[in-house]
Design an enzyme around this catalytic site. Sequence first.
Site, PDB file in Angstrom:
ATOM      1  N   ASP A   1     113.477 -63.410-112.393  1.00  0.00           N
ATOM      2  CA  ASP A   1     114.145 -63.007-111.150  1.00  0.00           C
ATOM      3  C   ASP A   1     115.651 -63.102-111.379  1.00  0.00           C
ATOM      4  OD1 ASP A   1     114.721 -62.220-108.635  1.00  0.00           O
ATOM      5  OD2 ASP A   1     113.900 -63.983-107.625  1.00  0.00           O
ATOM      6  N   VAL A   2     116.225 -61.980-111.793  1.00  0.00           N
ATOM      7  CA  VAL A   2     117.615 -61.970-112.248  1.00  0.00           C
ATOM      8  C   VAL A   2     118.484 -60.980-111.467  1.00  0.00           C
ATOM      9  CG1 VAL A   2     117.026 -62.822-114.565  1.00  0.00           C
ATOM     10  CG2 VAL A   2     117.032 -60.353-114.137  1.00  0.00           C
ATOM     11  N   LYS A   3     117.863 -60.043-110.767  1.00  0.00           N
ATOM     12  CA  LYS A   3     118.558 -59.062-109.908  1.00  0.00           C
ATOM     13  C   LYS A   3     119.757 -58.421-110.608  1.00  0.00           C
ATOM     14  CE  LYS A   3     116.876 -61.156-105.600  1.00  0.00           C
ATOM     15  NZ  LYS A   3     116.069 -62.250-106.163  1.00  0.00           N
ATOM     16  N   ARG A   4     119.608 -58.095-111.898  1.00  0.00           N
ATOM     17  CA  ARG A   4     120.706 -57.519-112.660  1.00  0.00           C
ATOM     18  C   ARG A   4     120.980 -56.083-112.224  1.00  0.00           C
ATOM     19  NH1 ARG A   4     121.324 -62.565-113.322  1.00  0.00           N
ATOM     20  NH2 ARG A   4     121.325 -63.448-115.405  1.00  0.00           N
TER      21      ARG A   4
ATOM     22  N   ASP B   1     122.060 -62.551-104.492  1.00  0.00           N
ATOM     23  CA  ASP B   1     120.786 -63.161-104.106  1.00  0.00           C
ATOM     24  C   ASP B   1     120.905 -63.723-102.690  1.00  0.00           C
ATOM     25  OD1 ASP B   1     118.094 -64.431-104.375  1.00  0.00           O
ATOM     26  OD2 ASP B   1     118.427 -63.904-106.477  1.00  0.00           O
TER      27      ASP B   1
END
Lengths: 301, 301
Positions: free
Chosen positions: A98-101, B103
């Site tokens: 879960d890095v949302k890059r 996030d």
Amino acid sequence: MIDKLIEKIEKTGNPSVAGIDTKLDYLPSNTIEKCSTLKDAANAIIDFNAELLENLYKLVPAVKVQVAYYEMYGTEGMRAFEETIAMAKKLGLSVIADVKRNDIGSTAACYSSAYLGRTKVGNKFFTPFESDFMTVNGYLGIDGIEPFLKDCVERDKGIFVLVKTSNPSSGQIQDKLFENGETLYESMGALVEEWGNSSRGKYGYSDVGAVVGATHPMQAERLREKMPHTFFLVPGYGAQGGKADDLKVCFDKHGRGAIVNSSRGIICAYKSEKYRGMSVGAAAAAAAIDMREDICKAIKK
Amino acid sequence: MIDKLIEKIEKTGNPSVAGIDTKLDYLPSNTIEKCSTLKDAANAIIDFNAELLENLYKLVPAVKVQVAYYEMYGTEGMRAFEETIAMAKKLGLSVIADVKRNDIGSTAACYSSAYLGRTKVGNKFFTPFESDFMTVNGYLGIDGIEPFLKDCVERDKGIFVLVKTSNPSSGQIQDKLFENGETLYESMGALVEEWGNSSRGKYGYSDVGAVVGATHPMQAERLREKMPHTFFLVPGYGAQGGKADDLKVCFDKHGRGAIVNSSRGIICAYKSEKYRGMSVGAAAAAAAIDMREDICKAIKK
């Protein structure tokens, strides 16, 4: 890759994922007291995660590892992230980084090398933080997504694109209406559905999934209808306030199509009244079972 | 923090930032040949960056370090990122961590600890990847931004929020029109301007900046008008096609208000025809001077 995840969900009878989002504060106080460096913290987190994973791997199909909780401990934290992923894979769990890059194409390709693809040094290839899935942010449009799609095909991986997030202010931008009558999250959802067109597996879902928060059931229901081939990663259950009855709209009529995350609810279960007296691992397992029952009951209704 | 950056820009007479986005492929072939592990790659990148920084620190006010180019080498790469930041700070350069993190609030707080704030272990505080600025993605709205704003105040830092990115497909989402007649990038820009309300410095700019690509001059001009207190970080010059005449609209009438990034154009200058025969560091310095002249000339027109 999505077929493998779906099959693991069926095998465990559990459409939920444990979020191994471990902060030093979450550890037992006698462990925290022994730490005085970033290295100590990273080692303590690795041990804590090992106990969690050993107690969870037969119960859940997958873990989600939130990299922010590791980046905050610097390079040592990233070592803990790497080891946590490796332990989870060794135990047969699917791993969602879960890095949302997000970035422009050439840079997104580097991120993809880190989490899904490979990095070449000399004549050798390395897979530093190799995961099965990673989360990404689609604000930059298709050319920031393409490098990930390429690795999804070439290396049998998957991504989850942020569509409707679980946080209270997600509506500030995501719920705004475009002139065509669609909200931003719906437009993003339509793109995600399109980006997955060529990677549909045998259950009808593609390798391009969506993050859809459990805390916004009306929006989730709309998205489920409009994105019939998109698998949902559903955060927000438990500590963030999402209830099983709210999130059942994320599933299709076969009870498929989504996997629900809980982080603090599982990894900090040993601190809660309900599981008092249990070890970290036993409490996490008990919480994972309770979550599974709660969600499965709601889906079957 | 924005005042310090503006003062460094005035002192160097250079509103540009060198992007230290170093991939092993960018290094001289005889160096690449000596590398066979991730550790080798990280060490070679650190040495290459040291040469760049030693040759650039008197010419540019700041460096932007794109973390994706380091994450792709795993934990070793993050060590190279950490050392690169530390070297740049030691030389007196402002450091922009280009990480585009995003996030929910509790997780954004961890990212902020990593790049702007502090991480507590025992009774000690650590600042793992401490930078002066970081880039963030605002798709989650204010509660994903607040933790960064808090550290901006408490620790004298700044952020740049993605508004209009430089990549070809940035318009796919960002240029879509909302029903109120504003595009998404304009709405995002308005929020960024608002988020910076309470942190305006003596030059009228706030600690909450915006990323506005050099490749979209019409949109940049519109944003400059609508965001009079927001400092712009402008990527896309050089290798991505942005020209000095296109990006002059990002500056105000005093020639302030923006800093322009070039990465490959500077760090790979030694490979180009124009700087043939020069060392890595000398070519980077020559390219940085040429870029400064090019941009300053355009601004003064």
